[in-house]
Write a protein that holds these residues in place. Structure first.
Motif, PDB file in Angstrom:
ATOM      1  N   SER A 101       1.860   0.226   5.866  1.00 45.72           N
ATOM      2  CA  SER A 101       3.401   0.223   6.008  1.00 45.72           C
ATOM      3  C   SER A 101       3.804   0.271   4.407  1.00 45.72           C
ATOM      4  O   SER A 101       5.034   0.758   4.385  1.00 45.72           O
ATOM      5  CB  SER A 101       4.031  -1.181   6.375  1.00 45.72           C
ATOM      6  N   ARG A 160       2.316   9.248   9.504  1.00 43.50           N
ATOM      7  CA  ARG A 160       1.217   9.087   8.320  1.00 43.50           C
ATOM      8  C   ARG A 160       0.149  10.098   8.038  1.00 43.50           C
ATOM      9  O   ARG A 160      -0.113  10.662   7.090  1.00 43.50           O
ATOM     10  CB  ARG A 160       0.898   7.525   8.297  1.00 43.50           C
ATOM     11  N   SER A 211       4.572   2.246   0.901  1.00 41.14           N
ATOM     12  CA  SER A 211       4.726   3.414   0.466  1.00 41.14           C
ATOM     13  C   SER A 211       3.630   3.870  -0.406  1.00 41.14           C
ATOM     14  O   SER A 211       3.084   3.293  -1.436  1.00 41.14           O
ATOM     15  CB  SER A 211       6.199   3.463  -0.200  1.00 41.14           C
ATOM     16  N   GLU A 212       2.972   5.131   0.171  1.00 41.58           N
ATOM     17  CA  GLU A 212       2.050   5.703  -0.661  1.00 41.58           C
ATOM     18  C   GLU A 212       0.751   4.776  -0.847  1.00 41.58           C
ATOM     19  O   GLU A 212       0.050   4.747  -1.542  1.00 41.58           O
ATOM     20  CB  GLU A 212       2.249   6.207  -2.132  1.00 41.58           C
TER      21      GLU A 212
END
Length: 216
Positions: free
Chosen positions: A71, A199, A73-74
């Motif tokens: 979950s 994703r 980011s990046e």
């Protein structure tokens, strides 16, 4: 150099994984965690490229740890490793955001290849896993699936690539099928993931069958 984090409650297993991974000139184990909570913490502080995640661990298990890591980011790609070939683990791992699923009975070559695949931004979606995704999500639902507006944003070529991706074909196989370069396929796949808001290609396959875009 691909940075790898190992998360497993068994020190002997972590040692074995470290030996296999560190023996590769392009891979490096940067940290080890003995439970899911520690794994989540180290994933945030060590910035690995790939996390090798066990499922059954005391406290925070690998599935919830995967969900928290994915979950971010990046965040790093998560390769779930388990002794148990169970569909519930497979689908919970995929829905948690794992980019790959591998049994601990896999060979050392399969393990390091899987790490490299995930580090390259792809997902480990073997034909066997694809078949199980199809069996789970490919059967028509008693209720018609809600229209997926994101799918209307795909170009004709992207839709063609998406169908082949959902069949479990790799980028190389798709390139051969469509007589285009692998770089072109990578661009199409990136555009598909972006437009669908998913994703990776594992999540895209689930989306393809859930939405009815592809039928078993």
């Amino acid at each position: 150099m691909t940075r790898v984090l190992l998360v497993d409650d068994q020190p002997l297993v972590r040692t074995g994984l470290r030996v296999m991974i560190d023996a590769q000139p392009d891979l490096e184990v940067v940290g080890e965690a003995g439970d899911g909570a520690e794994g989540v913490e180290l994933a945030g502080t060590l910035s690995p490229d790939v996390v090798c995640m066990d499922v059954q661990m005391p406290g925070l298990d690998g599935l919830e740890a995967t969900r928290r890591i994915a979950s971010a980011s990046e965040g790093p790609a998560v390769l779930v490793l388990t002794t148990f070939d169970r569909d519930d683990y497979l689908f919970q791992a995929l829905e948690a955001g794992a980019s790959g699923f591998l049994l601990k009975t896999a060979s050392p070559e399969q393990l390091v290849d899987a790490v490299r695949v995930l580090a390259a931004g792809e997902a480990l979606l073997s034909p066997a896993v694809t078949r199980r995704v199809i069996e789970r999500f490919g059967a028509p639902s008693p209720e018609a699936p809600a229209p997926d507006e994101a799918l209307t944003q795909l170009t004709d070529r992207e839709a063609e690539v998406f169908r082949l991706l959902a069949d479990g074909l790799s980028n190389v196989e798709i390139a051969r099928r469509l007589y285009v370069g692998e770089a072109t396929v990578k661009t199409h796949v990136s555009n598909i993931l972006l437009k669908l808001g998913v994703r990776d290609r594992v999540q895209a396959v689930v989306r393809a069958y859930r939405s009815g875009f592809v039928r078993a």
